[in-house]
Every structure is written in structure tokens, then in C-alpha cells.
Scaffold this motif. Sequence first.
Motif, PDB file in Angstrom:
ATOM      1  N   UNK A 197       6.463  -5.190   7.404  1.00  0.00           N
ATOM      2  CA  UNK A 197       5.029  -4.885   7.299  1.00  0.00           C
ATOM      3  C   UNK A 197       4.690  -4.038   6.069  1.00  0.00           C
ATOM      4  N   UNK A 198       5.685  -3.528   5.360  1.00  0.00           N
ATOM      5  CA  UNK A 198       5.391  -2.761   4.133  1.00  0.00           C
ATOM      6  C   UNK A 198       4.794  -3.702   3.086  1.00  0.00           C
ATOM      7  N   UNK A 199       3.698  -3.247   2.463  1.00  0.00           N
ATOM      8  CA  UNK A 199       3.075  -4.041   1.384  1.00  0.00           C
ATOM      9  C   UNK A 199       3.721  -3.674   0.059  1.00  0.00           C
ATOM     10  N   UNK A 208       3.374   0.289   0.071  1.00  0.00           N
ATOM     11  CA  UNK A 208       2.305   0.828   0.917  1.00  0.00           C
ATOM     12  C   UNK A 208       2.649   0.572   2.378  1.00  0.00           C
ATOM     13  N   UNK A 209       2.521   1.613   3.174  1.00  0.00           N
ATOM     14  CA  UNK A 209       2.763   1.466   4.613  1.00  0.00           C
ATOM     15  C   UNK A 209       1.560   2.030   5.369  1.00  0.00           C
ATOM     16  N   UNK A 210       0.995   1.220   6.241  1.00  0.00           N
ATOM     17  CA  UNK A 210      -0.179   1.641   7.014  1.00  0.00           C
ATOM     18  C   UNK A 210      -1.268   2.197   6.093  1.00  0.00           C
ATOM     19  N   UNK A 211      -1.451   1.578   4.947  1.00  0.00           N
ATOM     20  CA  UNK A 211      -2.538   1.972   4.036  1.00  0.00           C
ATOM     21  C   UNK A 211      -2.231   3.200   3.202  1.00  0.00           C
ATOM     22  N   UNK A 212      -1.006   3.721   3.317  1.00  0.00           N
ATOM     23  CA  UNK A 212      -0.652   4.930   2.553  1.00  0.00           C
ATOM     24  C   UNK A 212       0.561   4.657   1.664  1.00  0.00           C
ATOM     25  N   UNK A 246      -5.093   4.783   0.700  1.00  0.00           N
ATOM     26  CA  UNK A 246      -5.349   4.130  -0.583  1.00  0.00           C
ATOM     27  C   UNK A 246      -6.639   3.327  -0.493  1.00  0.00           C
ATOM     28  N   UNK A 247      -7.307   3.082  -1.625  1.00  0.00           N
ATOM     29  CA  UNK A 247      -8.490   2.199  -1.587  1.00  0.00           C
ATOM     30  C   UNK A 247      -8.059   0.784  -1.216  1.00  0.00           C
ATOM     31  N   UNK A 248      -8.995  -0.025  -0.656  1.00  0.00           N
ATOM     32  CA  UNK A 248      -8.623  -1.381  -0.227  1.00  0.00           C
ATOM     33  C   UNK A 248      -8.048  -2.198  -1.371  1.00  0.00           C
ATOM     34  N   UNK A 249      -8.609  -2.038  -2.587  1.00  0.00           N
ATOM     35  CA  UNK A 249      -8.008  -2.710  -3.737  1.00  0.00           C
ATOM     36  C   UNK A 249      -6.942  -1.784  -4.313  1.00  0.00           C
ATOM     37  N   UNK A 250      -5.702  -2.091  -3.987  1.00  0.00           N
ATOM     38  CA  UNK A 250      -4.597  -1.183  -4.381  1.00  0.00           C
ATOM     39  C   UNK A 250      -4.530  -0.987  -5.888  1.00  0.00           C
ATOM     40  N   UNK A 251      -4.966  -2.030  -6.643  1.00  0.00           N
ATOM     41  CA  UNK A 251      -4.839  -1.943  -8.099  1.00  0.00           C
ATOM     42  C   UNK A 251      -5.716  -0.837  -8.686  1.00  0.00           C
ATOM     43  N   UNK A 252      -6.720  -0.402  -7.921  1.00  0.00           N
ATOM     44  CA  UNK A 252      -7.600   0.660  -8.434  1.00  0.00           C
ATOM     45  C   UNK A 252      -6.799   1.916  -8.786  1.00  0.00           C
ATOM     46  N   UNK A 253      -5.765   2.211  -8.008  1.00  0.00           N
ATOM     47  CA  UNK A 253      -5.025   3.463  -8.270  1.00  0.00           C
ATOM     48  C   UNK A 253      -4.117   3.322  -9.493  1.00  0.00           C
ATOM     49  N   UNK A 254      -3.900   2.089  -9.929  1.00  0.00           N
ATOM     50  CA  UNK A 254      -3.107   1.899 -11.150  1.00  0.00           C
ATOM     51  C   UNK A 254      -4.004   1.794 -12.380  1.00  0.00           C
TER      52      UNK A 254
END
Length: 472
Positions: free
Chosen positions: A345-347, A364-368, A394-402
Motif C-alpha cells: 500500500x506504500x505509494x 508515501x504511507x497513509x498520505x504522509x 501531503x497535498x493530494x498532488x504529491x508533485x507539488x512538494x517537489x
Amino acid sequence: MRRRLAILGNGPAAGRLLDDLATRGGLGAFDVAVYGEEPHGNYNRILVGRVVTGAGVDEITTKPADWYATRGVTFHRGVKVERLDPAARRLVTSTGEEHPYDTAVFATGSAAAVPPVDGLRQPDGSPRGGVHVFRTAADCEAIRGRSRPGASAVVVGGGLLGLEAAKALSDIGLHVTVLHRGETLMNAQLDRFGGGLLRRAIEGVGVFVRTGTTAAEVIGNGKVEAVRLDAGGVLPADLVVFACGVVPRVEAAKASGVPVGRGILVNDRLATAVPGVYAVGECAEHAGVVYGLVAPIWEQAAVLADVLTGANPQARYRGSKMYARLKVAGVEVASMGRVEPEFDSDEVVQVFEDRRGVYRKLIVRDGRLVGAMLVGCTAAAPGLVQLFDRGDPLPPNRLDVLATAGGSAADPEVCNCHRVTESALVAAVRGGCSTLPMLADATRAGTGCGSCRGRLAGLIAEHAPGVPTRTT
Ligand SMILES: Cc1cc2nc3c(=O)[nH]c(=O)nc-3n(C[C@H](O)[C@H](O)[C@H](O)COP(=O)(O)OP(=O)(O)OC[C@H]3O[C@@H](n4cnc5c(N)ncnc54)[C@H](O)[C@@H]3O)c2cc1C
């Protein structure tokens, strides 16, 4: 009478503890004595590779001898402590001198680990010339003394230290080969892809890399002439540098009857089981963990200074989340938490920019965020470190943090080593710190691994009085 505080060791942990005691009034409250086996004032070990390429130790020294004198600290330079006598509260040095103490802190750090390789010593037991480790200023001076342009060096170990040593030797004109037992360079911090990119970069500066093999034997008549590889084959070598990790220095603690596991065992107050005796830094083992990077040491030093001075008697050290931000052979690398996913389940989010030599990965695990690595561009590291440290969603679009240079945090940390935020730096620059040394004096930023110095220069250019303010 003032209580006597003895600090055993004078590495980064001791240096940071002294600073943290000073800010809490501790240097006035105690008679502080520092015992340092090395003959220098406190220097930045992270930068010790510069001594190989020609820098003097004074150029990386953060506390010269007069620093201690002007603050009333007694500095026993070049003095090793053999053991404490906790019942009598006295310590014994290697020259047999005895000194009383009320409180003692082990800050004895680590020594370089040397694997069991044949031929390290000559038949009469003396060390073979040309075999070195990479830890102290003296090690680096010895390496430099042995290095001649065109000579060949074999560096055993493809982790952070090995690559630093290899780059330094290559910079002064040696033919350098790195041997690494694993398949991936810096495999503690990077996955195969990130390690591959790093390999490409280090080979690009002229260093040869052999993975999946290590040194089995050092061969030579009196001095090193070659290294026999465990995978077969022999490499000619005038110099062999072992950079195969570290082992905590616990010998003085053991001789004092202080309980030791892998490191010196401490609780959440950094106290050992022996009354009046504490440990901090790489020599300490807390909750089963011995840390090998400076960020956890800074957290430990702050807690210990709080406890010793009484500034916050309730201060507790609960362990540190591990992250590293480094510049390896000119390549920026940041890594935190997990290197690979653990559960189905890890993204996993991976971005690879081949032409730029940039690789970024989030786990990412459970959104964190539970793991991240950045190779080639670490602009997003400060924001990621905060998300990782705090466990923020994390924001829904993970790429935002990059995508954002400073990550998603409102006030990102620029200097992760000393946890200095952008707003604190901007305030210092606006207050008159117009050079990197001034900013370092005021905030400590840039005095750890140094990888944020480019960003610091940018903040000075952007915010120093007299520079037109950007409106967009
Ligand atoms: C080349 C290099 C690059 C590094 N780069 C990074 C990096 O980029 N980022 C990062 O986070 N970390 C990095 N590190 C790791 C970092 O330097 C260590 O985490 C840090 O030095 C640990 O500090 P310490 O004070 O606990 O121990 P040490 O640095 O080992 O200092 C301990 C000191 O105590 C002295 N001592 C030991 N026993 C005694 C005794 N009985 N009596 C008196 N003195 C004694 C030792 O001689 C030594 O001077 C790097 C290390 C090296 C070598």
C-alpha cells in the motif's frame, strides 16, 4: 563553589554542547574543562576532506584555542582521558594526571572501522605504509603527505565517506578507484537508480568505481603496492584509504564501569546509569540507536544543556528522525527515511530528468511522507524534511512538494544541519549580515555540511539592504 563539568572529547558534539551551555548561562555556572585527544581546537569534521586537498586545519576550525580561554573554559588539548573513577569523581588522563569533576560528559565520538583485510600489517606487526583511514585532521594530513599526482589510490567503501575521500584524492591528481561491496553507491541513503546517477556523476569527475567487490588483501613489500580484490584480480595502489563506516569510541566508558552496548547507553536525559555521568553524540546509544550524522547530535546537545543547566529540567530526548543533505563529489544529495517501499500500500512517486541528472523519489504511507531521496537537485529538501519530521499530510498532488524550491512549508528550513529557517535568515540579512561568514556567526547557517551555502548567498543577494526589493 562552582560545580566542575568535564567534557571528554572535543568533536562536533562537544562543540555544540559548549555553544548550548553558553546560551543557557552554563559557562558561568560551571567550571568547564574540555579534554580533547586531538591537538586542535574544535573543527568541523564534515569539512575535513579539505585538509587532503591542501587546506590547513585552522581553515575548518570553529573554536580555536583562544575561544576556550576567553570564555573561562579550561582546554586540555591533546589530552586523552583513560577513565573516570566515578566513586571518587576523578578522571585519569593517559599521562596519569588526575582531575576532579562533579559532572562528566562523554563526547568521545567514533573511530573509523577497518574491516579484517589481510596484509594491513607487516610481518613484524608494524602498520603497512600507505594504509590510511579517513576520519581526523591527522588522517587527512597523512593522506596528503603520501599523495603524489599520478599515483594510484584505492578507496575501500562507496558510502558518503568513501566518495568524499575519492573526490578529494582525484582533485589532487591521483588515479582513484572506489571499491564498494554493494551494487549501489551510498546504498544506506539511495536506491539503485539514485546510486546509479551518483555513480555516473562520480565517474564523470574521473573516479573509477567497482561495485560488488572489496579489498581482500593489501600487498606490498614494506609499503602498499597493490590490492587484491575478493572478486578476483589485483589493482596497483600506492595508497589505500579505508572508509568503511565507524565504531563508537567506548573504551574510556568501559574502563570507567559505565554500561556500554554498541555505544554508551543513555536514557532520555542523556544520562548513563552512573550518577553524574552523561554521553552525547556518536558515542551514545539511545533506545538502541547510535546516530552517525550531526542533526541528531544537535538535538541531543540541546537537551543535555537544558538538563545540566536546569534551563529546562523536563527536557527529554526522544530519538531523531534520520535525514541527510550532502554534497557528494559535487552532486547534491538528500535522503530521509525509507529508501524503498515496505508495504504494497506504500505509494512511490519518482521523477527522473535524465538531461539534468536529477532524480527525485517520495515514499508515501497513509498520505504522509515516510521516505524521500533527491539526487542532483535538493531544492525541495527543506520542505520535505519538515513534512517528514512533523508527519504532516501531503497535498493530494504529491508533485507539488517537489515543484516548489522551498517545499510546501510557509517558513522552510534553509540550513537543515542547524535548523535555521528562511525567515530567521532574511531577518539576519536585513539586520546587516551581508556576507556568508557574518550570516554564519549570527545564525550558524552554512557551518554544517555547507550544502545550503548557495541558497544563503541567494538570500543575501535578494534581501541585503541596498539591493532593490523584488516585487514579483
Ligand atoms: C569526511 C566526513 C564527512 C562527513 N560528512 C557529514 C555530513 O555531510 N553530514 C553529517 O551529518 N555528518 C557528516 N559526517 C559525520 C559527522 O562528522 C559526525 O557525525 C560527527 O563528527 C560526530 O561528532 P562527535 O563529536 O560525536 O564525534 P567525533 O567527531 O568523533 O569527535 C569525538 C572527539 O573526541 C575525541 N576523543 C575520543 N576519545 C577521547 C578520550 N578518551 N579523551 C579525549 N578525547 C577523546 C576524539 O579524538 C574526537 O576528536 C562526516 C564525517 C566525516 C569524517
